[in-house]
Structures are given as C-alpha cells and as structure tokens.
Write a protein that holds these residues in place. Sequence first.
Motif, PDB file in Angstrom:
ATOM      1  N   ARG A 238       4.572  22.811  14.933  1.00 41.62           N
ATOM      2  CA  ARG A 238       5.859  23.049  14.157  1.00 41.62           C
ATOM      3  C   ARG A 238       6.991  23.460  15.505  1.00 41.62           C
ATOM      4  O   ARG A 238       6.640  23.842  16.496  1.00 41.62           O
ATOM      5  N   SER A 239       8.106  23.660  14.957  1.00 36.85           N
ATOM      6  CA  SER A 239       9.348  23.783  16.236  1.00 36.85           C
ATOM      7  C   SER A 239      10.598  24.375  15.579  1.00 36.85           C
ATOM      8  O   SER A 239      10.772  24.009  14.222  1.00 36.85           O
ATOM      9  N   VAL A 240      11.145  25.151  16.292  1.00 33.22           N
ATOM     10  CA  VAL A 240      12.699  25.732  16.017  1.00 33.22           C
ATOM     11  C   VAL A 240      13.529  25.555  17.005  1.00 33.22           C
ATOM     12  O   VAL A 240      13.102  25.914  18.124  1.00 33.22           O
ATOM     13  N   VAL A 241      14.629  25.307  16.749  1.00 31.03           N
ATOM     14  CA  VAL A 241      15.538  25.203  17.866  1.00 31.03           C
ATOM     15  C   VAL A 241      16.777  26.081  17.791  1.00 31.03           C
ATOM     16  O   VAL A 241      17.165  26.182  16.486  1.00 31.03           O
ATOM     17  N   TYR A 242      17.128  27.149  18.623  1.00 34.58           N
ATOM     18  CA  TYR A 242      18.110  28.152  18.694  1.00 34.58           C
ATOM     19  C   TYR A 242      19.159  27.605  19.291  1.00 34.58           C
ATOM     20  O   TYR A 242      19.060  27.584  20.650  1.00 34.58           O
ATOM     21  N   ALA A 243      20.616  27.106  18.608  1.00 36.84           N
ATOM     22  CA  ALA A 243      21.640  26.763  19.585  1.00 36.84           C
ATOM     23  C   ALA A 243      22.845  27.295  19.135  1.00 36.84           C
ATOM     24  O   ALA A 243      23.653  26.865  18.209  1.00 36.84           O
ATOM     25  N   THR A 244      22.985  28.710  19.438  1.00 39.02           N
ATOM     26  CA  THR A 244      24.096  29.401  19.135  1.00 39.02           C
ATOM     27  C   THR A 244      25.118  29.471  20.306  1.00 39.02           C
ATOM     28  O   THR A 244      24.956  29.273  21.468  1.00 39.02           O
TER      29      THR A 244
ATOM     30  N   PRO B  29      24.692  15.302  23.952  1.00 31.84           N
ATOM     31  CA  PRO B  29      23.119  14.606  24.388  1.00 31.84           C
ATOM     32  C   PRO B  29      22.220  15.670  24.622  1.00 31.84           C
ATOM     33  O   PRO B  29      20.926  15.359  24.326  1.00 31.84           O
ATOM     34  N   GLU B  30      22.529  16.762  25.217  1.00 31.69           N
ATOM     35  CA  GLU B  30      21.364  17.866  25.676  1.00 31.69           C
ATOM     36  C   GLU B  30      20.921  18.290  24.481  1.00 31.69           C
ATOM     37  O   GLU B  30      19.724  18.604  24.157  1.00 31.69           O
ATOM     38  N   LEU B  31      21.768  18.720  23.560  1.00 32.74           N
ATOM     39  CA  LEU B  31      21.510  19.328  22.151  1.00 32.74           C
ATOM     40  C   LEU B  31      20.556  18.249  21.508  1.00 32.74           C
ATOM     41  O   LEU B  31      19.661  18.649  20.845  1.00 32.74           O
ATOM     42  N   TYR B  32      20.992  16.997  21.406  1.00 38.19           N
ATOM     43  CA  TYR B  32      20.350  16.024  20.611  1.00 38.19           C
ATOM     44  C   TYR B  32      18.702  15.973  21.123  1.00 38.19           C
ATOM     45  O   TYR B  32      18.095  15.984  20.087  1.00 38.19           O
ATOM     46  N   ALA B  33      18.502  15.886  22.465  1.00 36.20           N
ATOM     47  CA  ALA B  33      17.412  15.619  23.034  1.00 36.20           C
ATOM     48  C   ALA B  33      16.540  16.936  23.026  1.00 36.20           C
ATOM     49  O   ALA B  33      15.290  16.619  22.495  1.00 36.20           O
ATOM     50  N   LEU B  34      17.112  18.161  22.617  1.00 36.11           N
ATOM     51  CA  LEU B  34      16.216  19.196  22.627  1.00 36.11           C
ATOM     52  C   LEU B  34      16.031  19.365  21.048  1.00 36.11           C
ATOM     53  O   LEU B  34      14.721  19.794  20.563  1.00 36.11           O
ATOM     54  N   ALA B  35      16.849  19.001  20.143  1.00 41.56           N
ATOM     55  CA  ALA B  35      16.726  19.257  18.685  1.00 41.56           C
ATOM     56  C   ALA B  35      15.775  18.090  18.112  1.00 41.56           C
ATOM     57  O   ALA B  35      15.519  18.122  16.677  1.00 41.56           O
ATOM     58  N   ARG B  36      15.719  16.734  18.674  1.00 45.02           N
ATOM     59  CA  ARG B  36      15.179  15.686  18.228  1.00 45.02           C
ATOM     60  C   ARG B  36      13.686  16.094  17.472  1.00 45.02           C
ATOM     61  O   ARG B  36      12.743  16.751  18.009  1.00 45.02           O
ATOM     62  N   GLY B  37      13.670  15.817  16.225  1.00 47.30           N
ATOM     63  CA  GLY B  37      12.311  15.981  15.477  1.00 47.30           C
ATOM     64  C   GLY B  37      12.077  17.441  15.248  1.00 47.30           C
ATOM     65  O   GLY B  37      10.937  17.877  14.613  1.00 47.30           O
TER      66      GLY B  37
ATOM     67  N   GLU C  67      26.132  16.637  11.833  1.00 48.85           N
ATOM     68  CA  GLU C  67      26.028  15.465  12.654  1.00 48.85           C
ATOM     69  C   GLU C  67      24.910  15.470  13.515  1.00 48.85           C
ATOM     70  O   GLU C  67      23.960  14.778  13.627  1.00 48.85           O
ATOM     71  N   LEU C  68      24.737  16.837  13.960  1.00 48.72           N
ATOM     72  CA  LEU C  68      23.620  17.031  14.944  1.00 48.72           C
ATOM     73  C   LEU C  68      22.321  16.957  14.445  1.00 48.72           C
ATOM     74  O   LEU C  68      21.196  16.319  14.699  1.00 48.72           O
ATOM     75  N   ALA C  69      22.101  17.495  13.156  1.00 48.60           N
ATOM     76  CA  ALA C  69      20.728  17.735  12.388  1.00 48.60           C
ATOM     77  C   ALA C  69      20.640  16.208  11.748  1.00 48.60           C
ATOM     78  O   ALA C  69      19.351  16.015  11.929  1.00 48.60           O
ATOM     79  N   LYS C  70      21.434  15.399  11.252  1.00 47.21           N
ATOM     80  CA  LYS C  70      21.129  14.126  10.892  1.00 47.21           C
ATOM     81  C   LYS C  70      20.928  13.274  11.969  1.00 47.21           C
ATOM     82  O   LYS C  70      19.621  12.710  11.943  1.00 47.21           O
ATOM     83  N   ALA C  71      21.520  13.233  13.282  1.00 40.64           N
ATOM     84  CA  ALA C  71      21.071  12.520  14.311  1.00 40.64           C
ATOM     85  C   ALA C  71      19.789  12.648  14.787  1.00 40.64           C
ATOM     86  O   ALA C  71      18.893  11.893  15.232  1.00 40.64           O
ATOM     87  N   ALA C  72      19.434  14.060  14.916  1.00 44.02           N
ATOM     88  CA  ALA C  72      18.207  14.470  15.669  1.00 44.02           C
ATOM     89  C   ALA C  72      17.046  14.487  14.531  1.00 44.02           C
ATOM     90  O   ALA C  72      15.736  14.743  14.931  1.00 44.02           O
ATOM     91  N   GLY C  73      17.290  14.225  13.355  1.00 48.20           N
ATOM     92  CA  GLY C  73      16.149  14.203  12.589  1.00 48.20           C
ATOM     93  C   GLY C  73      15.648  15.407  11.965  1.00 48.20           C
ATOM     94  O   GLY C  73      14.279  15.551  11.967  1.00 48.20           O
TER      95      GLY C  73
END
Length: 281
Positions: free
Chosen positions: A164-170, A180-188, A225-231
């Motif tokens: 399981r995973s959580v991303v903290y991006a504040t 692109p960096e946040l997309y790569a970090l948040a993917r999945g 937008e980020l949440a949808k793109a990163a799934g």
Amino acid sequence: MEITFWGVRGSIASPGPDTIGVGGNTSCVEVRCGSTKIILDAGTGIRALGDKLLREGSVEASLLLSHVHWDHIQGIPFFVPAYVPSSQIQVIGSANGVMSLRDALAYQMTAPVFPVRLDQLGAKIDWREVRSGERFQINDVVVRVARQNHPGGSFAYRLDWNGRSVVYATDTEHFACIDPELYALARGADVLIYDSQYSPDEYRGTAPGNSKVGWGHSTYVAGVELAKAAGVGQYVLFHHDPRRSDAGVADLEEKTRELFPNAVAAREGMVIGLDSVARAA
C-alpha cells in the motif's frame, strides 16, 4: 497502514467557531505502518500527537519535513517527546541553501524567541538531509522524495509498505501541465494528500482578493488532474486556507467530488485505514 490527520491548515493556525469542524492546526499527518511511526510535518498539530504518543509508552518515530516554513515546524518546541530522554526521533528533510536542516530548526528555538534551545532537548535526535529523487528505508517502509514548486523549495514524500502507498504533496504550485516529478511519485498510489488551498478563481485572482500565482500553492482542480493522470485511489484535499470556514471546505469538497468521486477534505482527527481504500488501478 493507517493515516491520521492532526493538523490540516496552511500558512497559520486558525482556531475559532467557523473552523472547529475541520480544525485550525497547521500541517501534521501521522502514518503508521505496522509498528513504524512516521510523522509528516511538524505544524501545531504535532503537539496533540506528541501527547498521544507518550501515553502509549516510549516514543520512537521518524519526522519527515516537507520544508522549514514556519507553519510546518512551529510545533516542534511543543512536541513533548522531544524533551523525554527515552524518546528516539529521526528528523529528515533538506538543506535550504541558507543553513543546514538542524540549524534551521535550532534558529526558531533561540532567545528571545523561545526559552529552550534545541540542544537542550532530552531525546536522542538523529538528523538526515535528503535530496530529490532519493529512495531510502525507514525500517521496512520505502520512502521516495520529489522536489516541488514552492518558494524556497519543498519536498513531497511517498511511503510504500506492505503493498500500500500514500503520497504527501503539500506546499506545491501546479504548472500549466501536470508536474512530471509529482506524477512519477504519485503514479498508482492508494492515497494522494495534495495542497488544495485555493479554488481556480482564488488562484487567478478573479474571485475577491489578489492573485495567488507564485505563492507556491495549488487548487483542487489541479489536484484532480494529478490524481486522475496518476491513477490514485483516493484524493485528500489538504493545507486548507486559514480563512476558509468549515462550510467553505465542505463546498470545495463537494465540487471536487463532482470531478473525482473518491475525494475527501482532510479534517483534524480523520483516520484513513488503507484496508478501506480501493487499490489504485
């Protein structure tokens, strides 16, 4: 993996009758991965977390700081486990180009601003400075780091444990395209906690008030937008504007759910158990 929110406001604490439902403390999130305790930021919300940790016994925890702006570190002098000799605390963050991480935290605890110096704290405190793109472990939790768009710089973190995973991006400001960096970090990721301080109109300055462009914060639309793109599985609106009432937060939450149904606004005391969150696609 369990996520508990102890402080959800940005910029400055905002207690009062209009904010009591969401909470007025600044950023602090607790993530428990089995017996491993990880704290994300040390805003005023960390005070109550510290009291809870002490009630459970000796404290061993890692504190990951997104950056050292005041609303993310001002709870440290009131984090009682830091005064207790049996506590073991690992503080992780970045140098800021002006001084080391340790020196920055010591700076806010110097006379005449505060009566206790950092070097007078009783706990065993270890310091670690990390860089964007770094990957390391806290016990069996895998941590990844990404740079964000914020004045003075800030870091986002991804925690992976037991599938399981959580991303903290504040404290990050979106670009014209998805970062692109946040997309790569948040993917999945199962859960994305994202800076959603403004509406698009507030950000652009078309709502009452000045434009917020360049202030280093984002909108719920950019978060979607980020949440949808990163799934991601669930999107959590975070770092609420200190002027936003409980009703205002609920309104942004409703508008966000129209775009991304599995969205929720962070509130103090809210707990997310990852077993209850649908796995990301």
